[in-house]
Scaffold this motif. Structure first.
Motif, mmCIF file in Angstrom:
data_model
loop_
_atom_site.group_PDB
_atom_site.id
_atom_site.type_symbol
_atom_site.label_atom_id
_atom_site.label_comp_id
_atom_site.label_asym_id
_atom_site.label_seq_id
_atom_site.Cartn_x
_atom_site.Cartn_y
_atom_site.Cartn_z
ATOM 1 N N THR A 420 44.018 33.314 36.717
ATOM 2 C CA THR A 420 43.590 33.716 37.832
ATOM 3 C C THR A 420 43.975 33.206 38.609
ATOM 4 O OG1 THR A 420 41.559 32.055 36.687
ATOM 5 C CG2 THR A 420 42.180 31.393 38.623
ATOM 6 N N LEU A 421 44.340 33.902 40.029
ATOM 7 C CA LEU A 421 45.216 33.670 40.579
ATOM 8 C C LEU A 421 44.461 33.693 42.772
ATOM 9 C CD1 LEU A 421 47.590 34.243 42.421
ATOM 10 C CD2 LEU A 421 47.213 36.745 42.585
ATOM 11 N N HIS A 422 44.294 32.463 43.077
ATOM 12 C CA HIS A 422 44.312 31.801 44.351
ATOM 13 C C HIS A 422 44.505 31.951 45.878
ATOM 14 C CE1 HIS A 422 40.374 30.619 42.717
ATOM 15 N NE2 HIS A 422 40.814 29.912 41.734
ATOM 16 N N LEU A 423 44.830 33.177 46.286
ATOM 17 C CA LEU A 423 45.709 33.527 48.208
ATOM 18 C C LEU A 423 44.845 33.368 48.617
ATOM 19 C CD1 LEU A 423 47.997 36.177 46.929
ATOM 20 C CD2 LEU A 423 48.311 34.513 46.168
ATOM 21 N N ILE A 424 45.570 31.584 49.837
ATOM 22 C CA ILE A 424 44.335 31.282 50.931
ATOM 23 C C ILE A 424 45.319 30.328 51.607
ATOM 24 C CG2 ILE A 424 43.435 29.221 50.887
ATOM 25 C CD1 ILE A 424 41.567 29.057 49.146
ATOM 26 N N ASP A 425 45.226 31.136 52.899
ATOM 27 C CA ASP A 425 45.711 31.098 54.331
ATOM 28 C C ASP A 425 47.373 31.375 54.502
ATOM 29 O OD1 ASP A 425 43.840 30.706 55.894
ATOM 30 O OD2 ASP A 425 43.847 28.377 54.883
ATOM 31 N N CYS A 426 47.830 33.149 52.908
ATOM 32 C CA CYS A 426 49.473 32.913 53.029
ATOM 33 C C CYS A 426 49.036 34.215 54.189
ATOM 34 C CB CYS A 426 49.774 32.734 51.452
ATOM 35 S SG CYS A 426 48.761 31.702 49.816
ATOM 36 N N SER A 427 49.126 34.380 54.672
ATOM 37 C CA SER A 427 49.581 35.348 56.273
ATOM 38 C C SER A 427 50.473 36.034 55.994
ATOM 39 C CB SER A 427 49.763 34.363 56.995
ATOM 40 O OG SER A 427 51.245 33.736 57.420
ATOM 41 N N ARG A 428 51.153 36.316 55.240
ATOM 42 C CA ARG A 428 52.975 37.217 55.376
ATOM 43 C C ARG A 428 52.626 37.839 53.801
ATOM 44 N NH1 ARG A 428 59.179 35.143 56.578
ATOM 45 N NH2 ARG A 428 58.002 34.045 58.354
ATOM 46 N N ILE A 429 51.322 37.641 52.767
ATOM 47 C CA ILE A 429 50.733 38.551 51.534
ATOM 48 C C ILE A 429 49.884 40.067 51.994
ATOM 49 C CG2 ILE A 429 49.468 39.051 49.661
ATOM 50 C CD1 ILE A 429 50.625 36.026 49.101
ATOM 51 N N THR A 430 50.565 40.906 51.622
ATOM 52 C CA THR A 430 49.751 41.733 52.266
ATOM 53 C C THR A 430 49.311 42.869 50.736
ATOM 54 O OG1 THR A 430 52.306 43.654 51.464
ATOM 55 C CG2 THR A 430 51.482 42.199 54.000
ATOM 56 N N ASP A 431 48.926 44.417 50.960
ATOM 57 C CA ASP A 431 48.531 44.918 49.802
ATOM 58 C C ASP A 431 49.837 45.193 48.101
ATOM 59 O OD1 ASP A 431 45.962 45.783 50.754
ATOM 60 O OD2 ASP A 431 46.508 47.891 51.495
ATOM 61 N N ASP A 432 50.922 45.203 48.957
ATOM 62 C CA ASP A 432 51.810 45.321 47.782
ATOM 63 C C ASP A 432 52.321 44.632 47.038
ATOM 64 O OD1 ASP A 432 52.964 47.657 48.899
ATOM 65 O OD2 ASP A 432 54.126 46.350 50.716
ATOM 66 N N ALA A 433 51.492 42.909 47.675
ATOM 67 C CA ALA A 433 51.749 42.096 46.583
ATOM 68 C C ALA A 433 50.507 41.794 45.695
ATOM 69 C CB ALA A 433 51.417 40.573 47.375
ATOM 70 N N LEU A 434 49.122 41.995 46.312
ATOM 71 C CA LEU A 434 48.238 42.438 45.538
ATOM 72 C C LEU A 434 48.514 44.129 44.392
ATOM 73 C CD1 LEU A 434 45.846 40.827 45.052
ATOM 74 C CD2 LEU A 434 46.983 40.643 47.022
ATOM 75 N N CYS A 435 49.313 45.137 44.495
ATOM 76 C CA CYS A 435 49.414 45.557 43.511
ATOM 77 C C CYS A 435 50.105 45.924 42.364
ATOM 78 C CB CYS A 435 50.228 47.130 44.341
ATOM 79 S SG CYS A 435 48.835 47.344 45.198
ATOM 80 N N HIS A 436 51.308 44.811 43.028
ATOM 81 C CA HIS A 436 52.303 44.103 41.906
ATOM 82 C C HIS A 436 51.520 43.560 40.727
ATOM 83 C CE1 HIS A 436 55.317 46.040 44.254
ATOM 84 N NE2 HIS A 436 55.342 44.645 44.867
ATOM 85 N N ILE A 437 50.718 42.449 41.033
ATOM 86 C CA ILE A 437 49.868 41.413 40.281
ATOM 87 C C ILE A 437 49.167 42.574 39.385
ATOM 88 C CG2 ILE A 437 47.848 40.116 39.923
ATOM 89 C CD1 ILE A 437 50.334 38.466 40.564
ATOM 90 N N ALA A 438 48.625 43.232 39.756
ATOM 91 C CA ALA A 438 47.628 44.686 38.904
ATOM 92 C C ALA A 438 48.116 45.337 38.054
ATOM 93 C CB ALA A 438 46.557 45.010 40.021
ATOM 94 N N GLN A 439 49.138 45.740 37.855
ATOM 95 C CA GLN A 439 49.535 46.816 37.645
ATOM 96 C C GLN A 439 50.737 45.933 36.706
ATOM 97 O OE1 GLN A 439 53.111 48.633 40.209
ATOM 98 N NE2 GLN A 439 51.721 49.543 40.936
#
Length: 628
Positions: A420-439
């Motif tokens: 489970t991952l919740h990211l709320i109002d984390c303004s500096r997070i981009t596609d790169d962060a989610l790609c790291h998580i997915a992989q």
């Protein structure tokens, strides 16, 4: 032979009672009700097998209803009374339909017959006054459970073990004294938002020596004297205690808890008056603590240092709105509480990356971490979690503006079990962060991103390719997400819940892909999708027959035609929100109401509801307050 009784003469009470218990344990309420209708003997045994009751017993005859329940079901061991249930239902007029949600409404004309069979886990819903009469504050105040009803319950159900009285404003110490005198086996007592006095709590302590769980959230009318008197008498058995938003609570009560409750395992305290000395007393006296939730503005590092020193068994820790404690105290907890599995840090402004580094290095069992509004924490804090906490299952980051993509590189490589991952109002997070998580986190089942203005299709494609177990996805106001990313998700992840509120690039094409790829969808929020129209609703109606909740507010292109297609296919629909949909008229509202037999809630503008629809479905209608 026809007309001959071949069962009752052959089966003794003990065997028949066992049969009825087995029917009830399987949750077959209709079968159990049928057993009670066979004959008087079966009804008597069925009543004797009843163990739990949930009463929304508000109304002019509330005390009488409780008396009847106590007389008929004397074997009850668990009773729950919640005044809020009936008040809300009566205000909206929804009581008659509530049986579908597990709440049984009993009209007065039926209740007087005294032969109505009830479900195994008894739930009574008594409307406090006729639904066509206006609600007055004076009538509401006297239409609730009182000490008289509680006395009937105490005398009729002497084997009571669990009692929950939530928002029962007319209950006082008198009723609790009767419970204490008659229910010696009581192990759990919930008095949330009840106005009681010290004599009632003291009596419970003196009469209920087996009490293990006590909830005093929002309890007024008592003082430290009541809680001190209770724990002095039954503190040895107490395992769980919750005291929140009680203006009377001071360090004196916590000192008594620390002195008399050595077996306490769960403690929740929210108070502006508690100082460090009270928490220190708890830490020194309650060394078996496993769960601790604190919101005590007046406490500082000394209090949390004591928790780290004296509570080595602590597993769940929640620290909320602490203004005075620093890295020093959280470091002490990390060093002393190595069994920590759950950590919640909310609005702890003085904490930095250093303290979370100590948590990561010392608490290797950490499975759930929530950081909310701790603005001093940066990416380094999460990097340590990724390196040292391989058992992490849930991560929630809320308003953490300094955390960047680099943190998720470590999380992705080190926390492969993350679900489970919740990211709320984390303004500096981009596609790169989610790609790291997915992989790295291929077991992800729930992903929630809100106001992720830099998250787009590349992240969704990566998640779709790697996280095949994803079942819940929230993308609120992720303005860069389009049909391409959503289609990839729909093709690879059979979602059950999807929230696309505010993703303004989504069109009918994206929702068509969802409808065709996610047949098990039960929840869909497509609010504020301004270019989505009837085609999407028609596809959802055809492809998502299990849909139970849908929100399509602020969708200006949706019309009555689309609603018709939706309700013809989604026969399980229970909730529909459709405010500010300019092309939906009273005809569309009537279509939804008439086409959905399981409907429990419709949110719409009041002027769009015809008189005929109001008469037909008044209990399920909720209106937008446009006059505020």
């Amino acid at each position: 032979m026809r007309g001959a009784d071949l069962i009752n003469p052959a089966l003794p009470d003990e065997l028949l009672d066992d049969v009825i218990r087995r029917v009830g344990s399987g949750g077959a309420k209709r079968d159990l009700d049928a057993c009670a209708l066979v004959c008087r003997r079966w009804r008597r045994l069925e009543r004797a097998s009843r163990r739990s009751a949930r009463l929304a017993a508000s109304g002019e005859r509330a005390d009488e209803v409780v008396r009847l329940v106590a007389e008929r079901f004397t074997a009850l061991t668990e009773v729950s009374v919640d005044e809020r249930l009936t008040a809300a239902a009566a205000a909206s007029g929804s009581a008659p339909r509530s049986y579908r949600s597990g709440t049984l409404h009993i009209p007065n004309r039926i209740r007087r017959r005294r032969r109505l069979p009830l479900a195994s886990n008894l739930t009574l819903h008594i409307a406090p006054f006729p639904l066509d009469q206006p609600v007055s504050d004076e009538r509401t105040e006297r239409s609730c459970l009182t000490d008289v009803g509680l006395t009937h319950l105490a005398r009729g159900c002497r084997g009571l073990e669990k009692l929950s009285l939530v928002w029962c404003s007319a209950i006082s110490s008198t009723g609790l004294v009767r419970i204490a005198e008659n229910c010696k086996n009581l192990t759990s007592l919930d008095l949330q938002a009840c106005f009681i006095g010290d004599p009632g709590l003291v009596a419970i302590g003196e009469g209920c020596k087996l009490l293990r769980k006590l909830n005093l959230r929002f309890v007024e009318g008592t003082t430290d004297e009541g809680l001190i008197g209770l724990v002095k008498n039954c503190g040895q058995s107490l395992v769980s205690l919750s005291v929140a938003t009680c203006l009377w609570l001071t360090d004196a009560s916590l000192h008594a808890v620390g002195s008399h409750c050595p077996n306490l395992e769960i403690l929740s305290v929210e108070s502006d008056r508690v100082q460090s000395v009270g928490i220190i007393s708890i830490a020194k006296g309650c060394r078996q603590l496993k769960t601790l939730k604190l919101q005590c503005i007046g406490t500082g590092d000394d209090a949390l240092d004591a928790i780290g020193s004296f509570c080595p068994l602590l597993e769940i820790l929640s620290l909320n709105n602490f203004e005075r404690f620093t890295d020093r105290s959280l470091t002490s907890i990390a060093k002393g509480c190595k069994n920590l599995t759950d950590l919640v840090l909310t609005d702890c402004q003085l904490l930095t990356d250093r303290s979370l580094e100590f948590v990561a290095r010392n608490c290797k069992k950490l499975a759930r971490l929530k950081i909310n509004g701790c603005q001093s924490m940066e990416s380094v804090a999460l990097e340590h979690i990724g390196r040292w906490c391989p058992r992490l299952l849930e991560l929630s980051l809320i308003f953490c503006p300094r955390i960047e993509n680099s943190a998720f590189l470590e999380i992705g490589s080190g926390c492969s079990l993350l679900r489970t991952l919740h990211l709320i109002d984390c303004s500096r997070i981009t596609d790169d962060a989610l790609c790291h998580i997915a992989q790295g986190c291929k077991n992800l089942t729930e992903l929630s991103i809100r106001r992720g203005y830099e998250v787009g299709d590349r992240a969704l494609v990566s998640i779709a390719e790697n996280c095949k177990s994803l079942r819940e996805l929230t993308l609120q106001f992720c303005e860069r997400v389009s049909d391409a990313g959503l289609s990839a998700i729909a093709e690879n992840c059979p979602l059950h819940r999807l929230n696309l509120c505010g993703c303004h690039l989504i069109t009918d094409t994206g929702l068509t892909a969802v409808a065709r790829g996610c047949p098990d969808l039960v929840f869909l929020d497509m609010s504020v999708l301004r270019i989505v129209g009837d085609i999407a609703l028609a596809e959802i109606g055809d492809g998502c027959p299990k849909l139970r909740e849908i929100a399509l507010s602020h969708c200006p292109e949706v019309t009555n035609v689309g609603l018709g297609h939706l309700v013809r296919g989604c026969l399980q629909l229970e909730s529909c929100q459709m405010v500010y949909c300019r092309r939906i008229t009273s005809s569309g509202v009537a279509t939804v109401v008439s086409g959905c037999g399981r409907l429990k809630k419709v949110l719409v503008e009041e002027w769009k509801v015809s008189e005929r629809t109001r008469r037909r479905a008044g209990p399920v209608l909720s209106f937008l307050c446009t006059g505020l």
